[in-house]
Design an enzyme around this catalytic site. Structure first.
Site, PDB file in Angstrom:
ATOM      1  N   ARG A   1      11.807  -6.536   2.332  1.00 10.55           N
ATOM      2  CA  ARG A   1      11.736  -5.105   2.155  1.00 10.55           C
ATOM      3  C   ARG A   1      12.924  -4.432   2.806  1.00 10.55           C
ATOM      4  NH1 ARG A   1       6.411  -2.272   3.907  1.00 10.55           N
ATOM      5  NH2 ARG A   1       6.555  -3.163   5.832  1.00 10.55           N
TER       6      ARG A   1
ATOM      7  N   ARG B   1       2.683  -8.342  13.708  1.00  9.02           N
ATOM      8  CA  ARG B   1       2.166  -7.201  12.917  1.00  9.02           C
ATOM      9  C   ARG B   1       0.691  -7.914  12.242  1.00  9.02           C
ATOM     10  NH1 ARG B   1       6.527  -4.750   9.586  1.00  9.02           N
ATOM     11  NH2 ARG B   1       4.984  -3.586   8.984  1.00  9.02           N
TER      12      ARG B   1
ATOM     13  N   ARG C   1      -6.756   2.227  11.462  1.00 10.55           N
ATOM     14  CA  ARG C   1      -6.399   0.891  11.595  1.00 10.55           C
ATOM     15  C   ARG C   1      -7.134   0.461  12.626  1.00 10.55           C
ATOM     16  NH1 ARG C   1      -0.649   1.649   9.909  1.00 10.55           N
ATOM     17  NH2 ARG C   1       0.520  -0.566   9.611  1.00 10.55           N
TER      18      ARG C   1
ATOM     19  N   ARG D   1      13.890  -2.277   8.208  1.00  9.87           N
ATOM     20  CA  ARG D   1      13.263  -1.382   9.205  1.00  9.87           C
ATOM     21  C   ARG D   1      13.123  -2.269  10.318  1.00  9.87           C
ATOM     22  NH1 ARG D   1       7.515   0.538   6.927  1.00  9.87           N
ATOM     23  NH2 ARG D   1       6.697  -0.678   8.736  1.00  9.87           N
TER      24      ARG D   1
ATOM     25  N   LYS E   1       1.014  -1.120  -0.069  1.00  9.97           N
ATOM     26  CA  LYS E   1      -0.030  -0.084   0.039  1.00  9.97           C
ATOM     27  C   LYS E   1       0.760   1.287   0.193  1.00  9.97           C
ATOM     28  CE  LYS E   1      -1.313  -0.550   4.713  1.00  9.97           C
ATOM     29  NZ  LYS E   1      -0.113   0.241   5.391  1.00  9.97           N
TER      30      LYS E   1
HETATM   31  P1  ADP Z   1       2.784  -1.345   7.344  1.00  7.36           P
HETATM   32  O1  ADP Z   1       1.644  -0.826   6.763  1.00  7.36           O
HETATM   33  O2  ADP Z   1       3.741  -1.923   6.515  1.00  7.36           O
HETATM   34  O3  ADP Z   1       2.533  -2.152   8.686  1.00  7.36           O
HETATM   35  P2  ADP Z   1       3.293   1.410   8.473  1.00  7.36           P
HETATM   36  O4  ADP Z   1       4.550   2.203   8.480  1.00  7.36           O
HETATM   37  O5  ADP Z   1       2.141   1.721   8.117  1.00  7.36           O
HETATM   38  O6  ADP Z   1       3.783   0.069   8.117  1.00  7.36           O
HETATM   39  O7  ADP Z   1       3.341   1.088  10.174  1.00  7.36           O
HETATM   40  C1  ADP Z   1       4.369   0.710  11.041  1.00  7.36           C
HETATM   41  C2  ADP Z   1       3.867   0.694  12.354  1.00  7.36           C
HETATM   42  O8  ADP Z   1       3.484   2.024  12.906  1.00  7.36           O
HETATM   43  C3  ADP Z   1       2.764  -0.314  12.894  1.00  7.36           C
HETATM   44  O9  ADP Z   1       3.054  -1.345  13.134  1.00  7.36           O
HETATM   45  C4  ADP Z   1       2.217   0.708  14.142  1.00  7.36           C
HETATM   46  O10 ADP Z   1       3.042   0.323  15.256  1.00  7.36           O
HETATM   47  C5  ADP Z   1       2.454   2.267  13.820  1.00  7.36           C
HETATM   48  N1  ADP Z   1       1.442   2.589  13.205  1.00  7.36           N
HETATM   49  C6  ADP Z   1       1.229   3.280  11.925  1.00  7.36           C
HETATM   50  N2  ADP Z   1       0.017   3.684  11.710  1.00  7.36           N
HETATM   51  C7  ADP Z   1      -0.671   3.552  12.888  1.00  7.36           C
HETATM   52  C8  ADP Z   1      -2.129   3.733  13.192  1.00  7.36           C
HETATM   53  N3  ADP Z   1      -3.004   4.129  12.470  1.00  7.36           N
HETATM   54  N4  ADP Z   1      -2.554   3.300  14.410  1.00  7.36           N
HETATM   55  C9  ADP Z   1      -1.710   2.691  15.361  1.00  7.36           C
HETATM   56  N5  ADP Z   1      -0.458   2.352  15.090  1.00  7.36           N
HETATM   57  C10 ADP Z   1       0.124   2.826  14.073  1.00  7.36           C
END
Ligand code: ADP
Ligand code: ZN
Length: 205
Positions: A122, A163, A88, A152, A13
Site C-alpha cells: 500500500r 493491527r 472498531r 504510512r 474498505k
Molecule cells: P486501516 O483500516 O487500514 O487499519 P485506518 O486509517 O482506518 O486504517 O486506521 C488507522 C489507525 O487509526 C488504526 O490502526 C487506529 O490506531 C486508528 N483508528 C482509526 N479509527 C479508529 C477507531 N474507530 N477507534 C480507534 N482507533 C482508530
C-alpha cells in the site's frame, strides 16, 4: 442512507468507501483520515493519538467517539454518510447506536493471511490521503494531486501484524453485533475492486 463499511486492515474498505460515496453522494467519514489530519495539523488530539496509531493500537474510545460525534453533526452528513473505520469496538458501536440508526453494515470478508502482503504494497498520498498500491502506481506519484506517495507509518511490517491482532480481538466481533441487529451485508472482499463494488451496489439496491 446511513452506512458502515467494515473489514480488516488492508481489506480495501477505504477504496470501496470512496467509490460508494462518490456514486451515492454520501459524506465519507474515515476516522483514520480524521486522526491523520489531526496529526498533520499538530492538534492536541493528534498528539494524543499518534503513539497509539504508530504502534498499531486503537486510539482510546473516548477520543474517537468525541471526534466522530463532532463530524456527524456537520451539515454535509444530513443527507447520509458512510462510516469507514468506525466503529472498531463494541463501546464505539454502542455509542453510535445512541446517536443514529444504521441502515446497513457492509462487511468485506477477507483472507487474513493475505492481508499483510496487501498492506506492505500500500502507498498513500501524504497531501490528499489518496490510497493506492505499488503495482497500481509504478511511478510513485499521486494520481489525484501529483505528490510523491509514501508508506504510512503504520503500514510497516512490524506494525501490520499488531493491527491484525487488534482487529481480530476488538473489531471482528462487531460482525456478529450487526448481524444480530439485522443490518449486516457480507461481501467477498478478495475479488477485484470492480467486482467487490458491483456486489456492494447490488446489496444497496
Ligand atoms: P486501516 O483500516 O487500514 O487499519 P485506518 O486509517 O482506518 O486504517 O486506521 C488507522 C489507525 O487509526 C488504526 O490502526 C487506529 O490506531 C486508528 N483508528 C482509526 N479509527 C479508529 C477507531 N474507530 N477507534 C480507534 N482507533 C482508530
Ligand atoms: Zn494526493
Amino acid at each position: 442512507m446511513k452506512l458502515i463499511i467494515m473489514g480488516a486492515p488492508g481489506s480495501g474498505k477505504g477504496t470501496q468507501a470512496t467509490l460508494i460515496c462518490k456514486k451515492h453522494k454520501l459524506a465519507h467519514i474515515s476516522t483514520g483520515d480524521l486522526l491523520r489530519k489531526n496529526i498533520a495539523d499538530g492538534t492536541e488530539l493528534g498528539k494524543q493519538a499518534k503513539a497509539f496509531m504508530d504502534a498499531g493500537k486503537l486510539v482510546p474510545d473516548d477520543l474517537v467517539i468525541a471526534l466522530l460525534k463532532a463530524r456527524i453533526e456537520q451539515p454535509d452528513c444530513k443527507d447520509g454518510f458512510l462510516l469507514d473505520g468506525f466503529p472498531r469496538t463494541e463501546a464505539q458501536a454502542d455509542a453510535l447506536g445512541k446517536i443514529v440508526s444504521v441502515d446497513k453494515a457492509l462487511n468485506l470478508e477477507t483472507d487474513l493471511d493475505k492481508l499483510a502482503d496487501r498492506m506492505a504494497s500500500r502507498r498513500a498520498c501524504p497531501k490528499c490521503g489518496y490510497t493506492t498500491s505499488v503495482q497500481a502506481a509504478p511511478d510513485g506519484k499521486c494520481k489525484e494531486c501529483g505528490e510523491t506517495l509514501t508508506i504510512r507509518d503504520d503500514d510497516k511490517r512490524e506494525v501490520v501484524e499488531n493491527r491484525l491482532k487488534v482487529y481480530n480481538a476488538n473489531t471482528a466481533p462487531l460482525v456478529e453485533y450487526y448481524k444480530a441487529a439485522g443490518v449486516l451485508v457480507s461481501i467477498d472482499g478478495m475479488q477485484a475492486i470492480d467486482a467487490v463494488n458491483a456486489d456492494i451496489e447490488a446489496a444497496l439496491k
